[in-house]
Design a protein around this motif. Sequence first.
Motif, PDB file in Angstrom:
ATOM      1  N   GLY A 259       0.834  -1.188   0.000  1.00 23.75           N
ATOM      2  CA  GLY A 259       0.000   0.000   0.000  1.00 23.75           C
ATOM      3  C   GLY A 259       0.871   1.240   0.000  1.00 23.75           C
ATOM      4  N   ILE A 260       0.423   2.256  -0.693  1.00 27.36           N
ATOM      5  CA  ILE A 260       1.150   3.528  -0.742  1.00 27.36           C
ATOM      6  C   ILE A 260       0.188   4.620  -0.290  1.00 27.36           C
ATOM      7  N   GLY A 261       0.558   5.298   0.804  1.00 29.29           N
ATOM      8  CA  GLY A 261      -0.282   6.334   1.404  1.00 29.29           C
ATOM      9  C   GLY A 261      -0.067   7.685   0.749  1.00 29.29           C
ATOM     10  N   ALA A 262      -0.938   8.045  -0.172  1.00 30.51           N
ATOM     11  CA  ALA A 262      -0.826   9.307  -0.908  1.00 30.51           C
ATOM     12  C   ALA A 262      -0.955  10.495   0.039  1.00 30.51           C
ATOM     13  N   GLY A 263       0.116  11.277   0.126  1.00 28.04           N
ATOM     14  CA  GLY A 263       0.114  12.450   0.993  1.00 28.04           C
ATOM     15  C   GLY A 263       0.259  12.140   2.460  1.00 28.04           C
ATOM     16  N   ASN A 264       0.501  10.886   2.799  1.00 24.86           N
ATOM     17  CA  ASN A 264       0.598  10.474   4.202  1.00 24.86           C
ATOM     18  C   ASN A 264       2.048  10.434   4.674  1.00 24.86           C
ATOM     19  N   THR A 265       2.263  10.881   5.888  1.00 27.29           N
ATOM     20  CA  THR A 265       3.582  10.840   6.514  1.00 27.29           C
ATOM     21  C   THR A 265       3.834   9.426   7.046  1.00 27.29           C
ATOM     22  N   PRO A 266       5.075   9.114   7.412  1.00 31.49           N
ATOM     23  CA  PRO A 266       5.327   7.814   8.040  1.00 31.49           C
ATOM     24  C   PRO A 266       4.452   7.580   9.272  1.00 31.49           C
ATOM     25  N   PHE A 267       4.254   8.614  10.083  1.00 30.88           N
ATOM     26  CA  PHE A 267       3.406   8.481  11.267  1.00 30.88           C
ATOM     27  C   PHE A 267       1.973   8.121  10.875  1.00 30.88           C
ATOM     28  N   GLU A 268       1.426   8.814   9.882  1.00 35.48           N
ATOM     29  CA  GLU A 268       0.053   8.554   9.447  1.00 35.48           C
ATOM     30  C   GLU A 268      -0.104   7.146   8.881  1.00 35.48           C
ATOM     31  N   VAL A 269       0.897   6.704   8.111  1.00 40.48           N
ATOM     32  CA  VAL A 269       0.858   5.346   7.548  1.00 40.48           C
ATOM     33  C   VAL A 269       0.885   4.314   8.672  1.00 40.48           C
ATOM     34  N   GLN A 270       1.737   4.524   9.674  1.00 39.14           N
ATOM     35  CA  GLN A 270       1.809   3.585  10.798  1.00 39.14           C
ATOM     36  C   GLN A 270       0.511   3.593  11.606  1.00 39.14           C
ATOM     37  N   PHE A 271      -0.082   4.760  11.757  1.00 39.36           N
ATOM     38  CA  PHE A 271      -1.363   4.854  12.451  1.00 39.36           C
ATOM     39  C   PHE A 271      -2.430   4.042  11.715  1.00 39.36           C
ATOM     40  N   PHE A 272      -2.504   4.212  10.393  1.00 41.69           N
ATOM     41  CA  PHE A 272      -3.468   3.471   9.566  1.00 41.69           C
ATOM     42  C   PHE A 272      -3.206   1.969   9.672  1.00 41.69           C
ATOM     43  N   LYS A 273      -1.939   1.584   9.594  1.00 45.76           N
ATOM     44  CA  LYS A 273      -1.538   0.173   9.674  1.00 45.76           C
ATOM     45  C   LYS A 273      -1.996  -0.445  10.998  1.00 45.76           C
ATOM     46  N   LYS A 274      -1.771   0.273  12.094  1.00 48.75           N
ATOM     47  CA  LYS A 274      -2.156  -0.228  13.406  1.00 48.75           C
ATOM     48  C   LYS A 274      -3.679  -0.227  13.577  1.00 48.75           C
ATOM     49  N   GLN A 275      -4.322   0.850  13.152  1.00 45.67           N
ATOM     50  CA  GLN A 275      -5.766   0.996  13.298  1.00 45.67           C
ATOM     51  C   GLN A 275      -6.532  -0.133  12.595  1.00 45.67           C
ATOM     52  N   TYR A 276      -6.043  -0.527  11.407  1.00 47.07           N
ATOM     53  CA  TYR A 276      -6.756  -1.529  10.604  1.00 47.07           C
ATOM     54  C   TYR A 276      -6.040  -2.873  10.551  1.00 47.07           C
ATOM     55  N   ASP A 277      -5.025  -3.041  11.403  1.00 51.92           N
ATOM     56  CA  ASP A 277      -4.318  -4.316  11.542  1.00 51.92           C
ATOM     57  C   ASP A 277      -3.829  -4.846  10.188  1.00 51.92           C
ATOM     58  N   ILE A 278      -3.122  -3.995   9.448  1.00 49.53           N
ATOM     59  CA  ILE A 278      -2.618  -4.334   8.120  1.00 49.53           C
ATOM     60  C   ILE A 278      -1.340  -5.155   8.271  1.00 49.53           C
ATOM     61  N   ALA A 279      -1.292  -6.313   7.632  1.00 43.08           N
ATOM     62  CA  ALA A 279      -0.141  -7.213   7.751  1.00 43.08           C
ATOM     63  C   ALA A 279       0.915  -6.982   6.671  1.00 43.08           C
ATOM     64  N   PHE A 280       0.534  -6.409   5.548  1.00 38.01           N
ATOM     65  CA  PHE A 280       1.478  -6.217   4.434  1.00 38.01           C
ATOM     66  C   PHE A 280       2.118  -4.822   4.522  1.00 38.01           C
ATOM     67  N   PRO A 281       3.224  -4.605   3.798  1.00 36.45           N
ATOM     68  CA  PRO A 281       3.933  -3.319   3.894  1.00 36.45           C
ATOM     69  C   PRO A 281       3.140  -2.140   3.332  1.00 36.45           C
ATOM     70  N   LEU A 282       3.176  -1.044   4.084  1.00 36.71           N
ATOM     71  CA  LEU A 282       2.611   0.225   3.648  1.00 36.71           C
ATOM     72  C   LEU A 282       3.741   1.245   3.581  1.00 36.71           C
ATOM     73  N   PHE A 283       3.681   2.123   2.585  1.00 40.18           N
ATOM     74  CA  PHE A 283       4.733   3.108   2.377  1.00 40.18           C
ATOM     75  C   PHE A 283       4.149   4.512   2.358  1.00 40.18           C
ATOM     76  N   PRO A 284       4.824   5.456   3.010  1.00 44.15           N
ATOM     77  CA  PRO A 284       4.353   6.839   2.970  1.00 44.15           C
ATOM     78  C   PRO A 284       4.726   7.497   1.638  1.00 44.15           C
ATOM     79  N   ASP A 285       3.910   8.430   1.216  1.00 39.98           N
ATOM     80  CA  ASP A 285       4.177   9.247   0.024  1.00 39.98           C
ATOM     81  C   ASP A 285       3.806  10.682   0.367  1.00 39.98           C
ATOM     82  N   GLU A 286       4.470  11.206   1.400  1.00 40.30           N
ATOM     83  CA  GLU A 286       4.054  12.492   1.944  1.00 40.30           C
ATOM     84  C   GLU A 286       4.226  13.658   0.989  1.00 40.30           C
ATOM     85  N   THR A 287       5.103  13.553  -0.009  1.00 46.54           N
ATOM     86  CA  THR A 287       5.282  14.631  -0.984  1.00 46.54           C
ATOM     87  C   THR A 287       4.440  14.420  -2.240  1.00 46.54           C
ATOM     88  N   PHE A 288       3.663  13.349  -2.269  1.00 45.58           N
ATOM     89  CA  PHE A 288       2.833  12.986  -3.420  1.00 45.58           C
ATOM     90  C   PHE A 288       3.668  12.640  -4.662  1.00 45.58           C
TER      91      PHE A 288
END
Length: 185
Positions: A107-136
């Motif tokens: 998953g790639i978090g459009a406009g999301n910071t590393p903190f936001e991506v980790q929050f989403f990952k924890k909130q929804y119990d995501i098992a696969f890698p998510l990557f921040p894309d804070e600069t779009f």
Amino acid sequence: MKNIISLFILVACLIIAASSAYAVECPEEGGSFPELLLPVPQDAAHKDYLGIQEKGSFKISEIKAPVVIVEIFSMYCPYCQKEAPLVNELYNEIDKRDLEGKIKIIGIGAGNTPFEVQFFKKQYDIAFPLFPDETFAVHKAIGDVRTPYFFVFETGGESRIFYSKAGSIEDPKKFLDLIIKKTGI
């Protein structure tokens, strides 16, 4: 007054023309997925999952699987939040069918910071890698798609795209069946 309106319209047209000259179209089915650089995950399990050994960054085509599913999401997107359990179910279905060596999900978090991506990952119990894309940067490289957006492509050679659509995958089992059919896995 007439000259001011004419000048305003001319400036607006120039801005639109200039911005469209730099616009990137969304990669479509049959086309090639762009060669993107992503940061190597810090989590050893995610490195193992992707087959990435190095540090720094890696090319998305280096993921060790013939087929990769990329979800473009935003933690602020209510549709992405609603989609998270379905994508988790897809991940589990890939594992259940013993296809983990053939199909990987990121998953790639459009406009999301590393903190936001980790929050989403924890909130929804995501098992696969998510990557921040804070600069779009990634988001722009793939045509500023809406979220959630799913790409399915092959990793070798031309990175041919088998699936490119916005919206829900709706039924994870049927979606996986579609991927298997389209990719020939």
